[in-house]
Design an enzyme around this catalytic site. Structure first.
Site, PDB file in Angstrom:
ATOM      1  N   ASP A  55      31.871 -10.197   2.908  1.00  0.00           N
ATOM      2  CA  ASP A  55      32.049  -9.590   3.505  1.00  0.00           C
ATOM      3  C   ASP A  55      33.566  -9.413   3.505  1.00  0.00           C
ATOM      4  O   ASP A  55      34.076  -9.787   4.187  1.00  0.00           O
ATOM      5  CB  ASP A  55      30.521  -9.093   4.104  1.00  0.00           C
ATOM      6  CG  ASP A  55      29.973  -7.507   4.431  1.00  0.00           C
ATOM      7  OD1 ASP A  55      30.754  -6.761   4.418  1.00  0.00           O
ATOM      8  OD2 ASP A  55      29.175  -7.196   3.536  1.00  0.00           O
TER       9      ASP A  55
ATOM     10  N   HIS B 117      35.458  -8.893   1.803  1.00  0.00           N
ATOM     11  CA  HIS B 117      35.549  -7.374   0.448  1.00  0.00           C
ATOM     12  C   HIS B 117      36.510  -6.823   1.769  1.00  0.00           C
ATOM     13  O   HIS B 117      37.545  -5.838   1.530  1.00  0.00           O
ATOM     14  CB  HIS B 117      34.653  -6.386   1.650  1.00  0.00           C
ATOM     15  CG  HIS B 117      32.943  -6.322   0.926  1.00  0.00           C
ATOM     16  ND1 HIS B 117      32.284  -5.890   1.239  1.00  0.00           N
ATOM     17  CD2 HIS B 117      33.172  -6.917   0.113  1.00  0.00           C
ATOM     18  CE1 HIS B 117      31.334  -6.059   0.194  1.00  0.00           C
ATOM     19  NE2 HIS B 117      31.147  -7.617  -0.427  1.00  0.00           N
TER      20      HIS B 117
END
Length: 435
Positions: free
Chosen positions: A254, A277
Site C-alpha cells: 500500500d 502505492h
C-alpha cells in the site's frame, strides 16, 4: 553518628529500590558500565543512562504488557528501557504511553502483539479519522526508540479475516490496529528497527511535532495468497508539523509514505519503496466542510519499484467532501521502475466513478509543485502514459513544473504526459486526456 545516619539512609534507599523491582526486572545505574556492557546497554553512539530490563515472555501467549509498562515508567525522566537481543516480549493488553518525558527504548529483541482479534476490537484506542484503532499510543516529549530489533504486528490473522473488505467502506466494522501511533508527541525519533506485518497502517502520527525515522525497514507480507495485507501504509500523519524519514526501506503493498491532513514541513531522503502505492501527498479533503492542507515537502533520492503509483498527489471528490490545498511540494531525483502510474495527480479519490467526480469535483488546490529528475519505466498498464496531471475544474492547479523527465513505457514510444486544467506552462510537452 552522622556516619550511622548516612548508612541507615543509604540502606533505606537501597531497600526501597529493591522493593520496587518486579520479578525478572533489573535497574542498572548509569555509572555501572560493566553491568551495562553485560546486558548490551552500553553504546559508543549514545550516552549511558539508567537502564531498566524486564523479563521476556516464555512463549507467544505469555503477556508481559504489565512488565513493559512498569519498565517504561521506571525508565521515564532520563532512563532507558532495554529489550534484550534474542528475547521476545509479547504485548496482549492496550497501553497508554502518553506520559513520556526524556526516555529511550532500546529494542534489540522482538516486541510482538497478540492476534487476539476479539480482545483488540473491544480494547483499543479509537480515532474518528478513517475509523482508526491502535494497540497503544505514545506521547510526551523527547522520546527515542532505537536498536536492531523487531516490532511485530502479527498481522496474518487480521489479513485472513479482512480479506475482501475495504477500510473506507462505510459499513466496515472490522477495525484493525495500527502498529505504532503517536499522539501529542514532540521530538520523537525511531532508528534502526524493523516493523513487521502491521494489521493496518504501520505508523500513524497525530497532533505531533518533529517526528523522525531513520534506517528503518517496514515489511508486510502474507502466507495466504488469497488474503494479502491491506492498508498497511508505511507512514501516515494527521496534524503534524515536522516529519522526517531517511535511509528507510518499505515493502507493504500500500502507500509507502502518505501524509494526511494538516501535515507540514516534510523531509524524505533515501527512501526505497517496493510493491507500494507510492509516495503520496494525501489523501486530503475527505470530510465535509473541513479544510485540509499538506504543505512544504521536500522528497529526494527515492526509488519506487513494482508499484501502483510513483509520485502522487491525491484529493477527494464527491458530494460530501472537504476542501484545502497541497502546496510547495518537491519531488527530486526519483527513480521509478515497473510502476503503473509514475507521476499522477489524482483528484477523483477514492474509488469514485468518473460521472460522480465530474458532477462533484475536488475542491483541493494544487500549487507550487516541482517534479525534477524523474527517471525510469512504467509498467505499461496505462499504455504510453507516464505522467497524468488532470486538475479538477473546481480547484486551482498552478505553478506545476516538470523538469528533466526521463520516463518510458514498455507499451511504446514516445511516452505520453497528460495535463488538463493546469494553469501555465508545465515545462514539458503534454496532451489532453482522452477521456
Amino acid at each position: 553518628m552522622k556516619f550511622f545516619l548516612a548508612t541507615l539512609f543509604a540502606s533505606a534507599v537501597s531497600s526501597i529500590a529493591v522493593d520496587r523491582l518486579i520479578p525478572g526486572a533489573q535497574i542498572i545505574p548509569e555509572s555501572d558500565t560493566r553491568a551495562l556492557l553485560r546486558v548490551g546497554g552500553h553504546h559508543d553512539k549514545y550516552h549511558d543512562r539508567r537502564t531498566i530490563t524486564i523479563r521476556p515472555s516464555r512463549n507467544d501467549t505469555d503477556d508481559v504488557s504489565r512488565d513493559f509498562l512498569w519498565g517504561i515508567k521506571h525508565a521515564n525522566h532520563g532512563g532507558r528501557l532495554l529489550l534484550k537481543k534474542g528475547e521476545k516480549y509479547v504485548i496482549g493488553r492496550k497501553l497508554d504511553l502518553t506520559f513520556l518525558d526524556d526516555i529511550e527504548v532500546q529494542l534489540d529483541g522482538e516486541l510482538k502483539f497478540t492476534d487476539d482479534v476479539s480482545y483488540w476490537q473491544e480494547n483499543n484506542f479509537y480515532y474518528d479519522f478513517q475509523k482508526s484503532i491502535t494497540f497503544w499510543r505514545w506521547g510526551g516529549k523527547d522520546i527515542k526508540i532505537f536498536g536492531t530489533g523487531l516490532l511485530n504486528g502479527n498481522g496474518q490473522r487480521w489479513y485472513n479475516e479482512f480479506a475482501g473488505q475495504e477500510i473506507l467502506d462505510p459499513d466496515n466494522e472490522y477495525y484493525r490496529p495500527i502498529l505504532f501511533l503517536t499522539e501529542n508527541a514532540t521530538r520523537i525519533s525511531v532508528e534502526g528497527i524493523t516493523q513487521l506485518n502491521s494489521p493496518c497502517w504501520t505508523n500513524f502520527f497525530i497532533q505531533s511535532k518533529d517526528v523522525s525515522f531513520d534506517d528503518v525497514y517496514i515489511h508486510a507480507f502474507s502466507t495466504n495468497k488469497s488474503a494479502l495485507p491491506k492498508n498497511s501504509d508505511g507512514f501516515d500523519s494527521l496534524n503534524v508539523d515536522g516529519l522526517t524519514v531517511t535511509n528507510t526501506r518499505v515493502d507493504v503493498g500500500d502507500d509507502c509514505f502518505s501524509p494526511k491532513p494538516n501535515t507540514t514541513n516534510i523531509f524524505v531522503q533515501n527512501l526505497l519503496c517496493n510493491n507500494t502505492h507510492g509516495v503520496s501527498m494525501g489523501s486530503i479533503g475527505q470530510y465535509p466542510g473541513v479544510m485540509d492542507i499538506i504543505e512544504h515537502a521536500y522528497i529526494e533520492n527515492v526509488t519506487l519499484l513494482n508499484g501502483q503509483n510513483g509520485a502522487r498527489l491525491k484529493a477527494w471528490a464527491g458530494q460530501d467532501v472537504g476542501y484545502g490545498r497541497i502546496n510547495n511540494i518537491t519531488y527530486k531525483n526519483i527513480r521509478i521502475e515497473n510502476t503503473d502510474a509514475p507521476v499522477v495527480l489524482d483528484q477523483c479519490y477514492f474509488d469514485i466513478e468518473a460521472a460522480e467526480c465530474a458532477q462533484y469535483p475536488s475542491q483541493v488546490n494544487v500549487t507550487n509543485i516541482l517534479f525534477e529528475n524523474i527517471s525510469g519505466t512504467s509498467s505499461g498498464k496505462n499504455g504510453k502514459v507516464v505522467a497524468d496531471l488532470v486538475c479538477s475544474p473546481n480547484a486551482v492547479c498552478s505553478d506545476i513544473q516538470l523538469k528533466n523527465i526521463n520516463l518510458t513505457s514498455p507499451a511504446g514510444s514516445p511516452p505520453e504526459i497528460i495535463c488538463e486544467g493546469v494553469q501555465g506552462d508545465i515545462g514539458v510537452e503534454c496532451q489532453a486526456s482522452a477521456d
